[in-house]
Scaffold this motif. Structure first.
Motif, short mmCIF file in Angstrom:
data_model
loop_
_atom_site.label_atom_id
_atom_site.label_comp_id
_atom_site.label_asym_id
_atom_site.label_seq_id
_atom_site.Cartn_x
_atom_site.Cartn_y
_atom_site.Cartn_z
N LEU A 191 -40.05 -122.41 -35.95
CA LEU A 191 -40.00 -123.45 -36.97
C LEU A 191 -40.94 -124.61 -36.61
N THR A 192 -41.06 -124.89 -35.32
CA THR A 192 -41.98 -125.94 -34.87
C THR A 192 -43.42 -125.60 -35.20
N VAL A 193 -43.77 -124.35 -35.00
CA VAL A 193 -45.14 -123.89 -35.22
C VAL A 193 -45.44 -123.69 -36.70
N ALA A 194 -44.42 -123.38 -37.50
CA ALA A 194 -44.61 -122.93 -38.88
C ALA A 194 -45.38 -123.93 -39.76
N GLY A 195 -45.03 -125.22 -39.69
CA GLY A 195 -45.63 -126.20 -40.59
C GLY A 195 -47.14 -126.31 -40.46
N PRO A 196 -47.66 -126.68 -39.29
CA PRO A 196 -49.11 -126.80 -39.13
C PRO A 196 -49.85 -125.49 -39.40
N VAL A 197 -49.25 -124.37 -38.98
CA VAL A 197 -49.90 -123.08 -39.21
C VAL A 197 -49.96 -122.76 -40.69
N LEU A 198 -48.89 -123.08 -41.42
CA LEU A 198 -48.86 -122.83 -42.86
C LEU A 198 -49.99 -123.57 -43.56
N VAL A 199 -50.24 -124.81 -43.15
CA VAL A 199 -51.33 -125.59 -43.75
C VAL A 199 -52.67 -124.89 -43.51
N ALA A 200 -52.88 -124.44 -42.28
CA ALA A 200 -54.14 -123.76 -41.94
C ALA A 200 -54.29 -122.46 -42.74
N VAL A 201 -53.20 -121.72 -42.87
CA VAL A 201 -53.24 -120.46 -43.62
C VAL A 201 -53.52 -120.72 -45.10
N LEU A 202 -52.92 -121.75 -45.66
CA LEU A 202 -53.13 -122.07 -47.07
C LEU A 202 -54.59 -122.45 -47.35
N ILE A 203 -55.19 -123.17 -46.39
CA ILE A 203 -56.61 -123.53 -46.55
C ILE A 203 -57.48 -122.28 -46.58
N SER A 204 -57.22 -121.36 -45.66
CA SER A 204 -57.98 -120.10 -45.63
C SER A 204 -57.68 -119.24 -46.85
N LEU A 205 -56.42 -119.27 -47.31
CA LEU A 205 -56.04 -118.50 -48.49
C LEU A 205 -56.76 -119.00 -49.72
N ARG A 206 -56.90 -120.32 -49.83
CA ARG A 206 -57.64 -120.87 -50.96
C ARG A 206 -59.10 -120.40 -50.93
N THR A 207 -59.70 -120.41 -49.73
CA THR A 207 -61.07 -119.93 -49.59
C THR A 207 -61.17 -118.47 -50.02
N LEU A 208 -60.18 -117.67 -49.64
CA LEU A 208 -60.15 -116.26 -50.00
C LEU A 208 -60.05 -116.08 -51.51
N LEU A 209 -59.18 -116.86 -52.14
CA LEU A 209 -58.99 -116.74 -53.59
C LEU A 209 -60.24 -117.18 -54.36
N VAL A 210 -60.91 -118.20 -53.87
CA VAL A 210 -62.17 -118.64 -54.48
C VAL A 210 -63.22 -117.55 -54.33
N ALA A 211 -63.26 -116.94 -53.14
CA ALA A 211 -64.27 -115.92 -52.85
C ALA A 211 -64.15 -114.70 -53.76
N ILE A 212 -62.93 -114.35 -54.12
CA ILE A 212 -62.72 -113.17 -54.97
C ILE A 212 -62.62 -113.54 -56.46
N GLY A 213 -62.80 -114.83 -56.75
CA GLY A 213 -62.88 -115.25 -58.14
C GLY A 213 -61.56 -115.54 -58.81
N VAL A 214 -60.48 -115.64 -58.04
CA VAL A 214 -59.17 -115.94 -58.63
C VAL A 214 -59.08 -117.42 -58.98
#
Length: 219
Positions: free
Chosen positions: A195-218
């Motif tokens: 739970l301690t690790v989850a918050g900061p990691v989730l932010v980092a994953v969401l940033i990369s996920l947004r990049t992924l979604l932009v890359a595939i045109g979503v």
């Protein structure tokens, strides 16, 4: 000192054997390895960046300054991220009654960047192929329309998507290691550490996920 293979196959045992008086030498080597790969990647990409700046009509002095700033960012970035993650994890763990010195947290979190070394190599290879082998056309004339097309080319495509997917995978891999790092650095249960690790990691994953979604045109 337990080996890197132990860290990857038995992170719980690796951090348990480190003890509370962990050295920063090993984690420092890990971060320096990330920096070294990123510097090589920046050098390989410098030719493309020079073409981009020249195409934009930038003066030679400005080009040199921008490239110098890029190298400063590449060198300092991994250290800043290391300190940021360690600081956030240390602070969040207080909520769960975490107990342990920040130096131990810093050391253990540094070990969790081992996947980033692999990730940096993968990213460097993708970017080298993308910019230096396949190539991206730099606008001969800078207009609003040409820059929009150029920005779209930079942000979309299968190679951008692959790079973003790798970023998510390696971040989650680090999160797995950090869970056991925080367990032993701050005397937490596995659940509390996760739970301690989850918050900061989730932010980092969401940033990369947004990049992924932009890359595939979503997006």
């Amino acid at each position: 000192m337990p080996s890197i293979s132990t860290l990857l196959t038995d992170p719980d045992g690796f951090f348990r054997r480190q003890g509370s008086d962990a050295s920063l030498k090993g984690p420092l080597v890990v971060i320096l390895a990330v920096v070294a790969v990123d510097v090589v990647a920046a050098v390989l990409q410098s030719r493309f960046m020079s073409q981009l700046f020249e195409g934009a009509g930038a003066a030679g002095g400005l080009v040199t300054a921008l490239q110098a700033f890029t190298y400063v960012f590449v060198v300092a970035g991994p250290f800043v991220v290391w300190l940021l993650y360690a600081g956030l994890f240390h602070a969040i763990s207080v909520v769960f009654g975490g107990d342990g010195a920040f130096s131990t947290t810093l050391s253990f979190v540094g070990w969790g960047f081992v996947p980033s070394v692999v990730g940096s190599v993968a990213s460097a290879a993708i970017n080298y192929y993308r910019f230096n082998v396949r190539g991206i056309d730099v606008p001969a004339e800078i207009t609003q329309e040409s820059m929009q097309q150029f920005n779209r080319a930079l942000q979309t495509g299968p190679l951008v998507a692959l790079s973003a997917a790798f970023a998510i995978v390696f971040t989650l891999w680090s999160a797995f290691l950090w869970t056991f790092a925080l367990k032993h650095a701050r005397d937490l249960t596995v659940r509390q550490a996760a739970l301690t690790v989850a918050g900061p990691v989730l932010v980092a994953v969401l940033i990369s996920l947004r990049t992924l979604l932009v890359a595939i045109g979503v997006l």
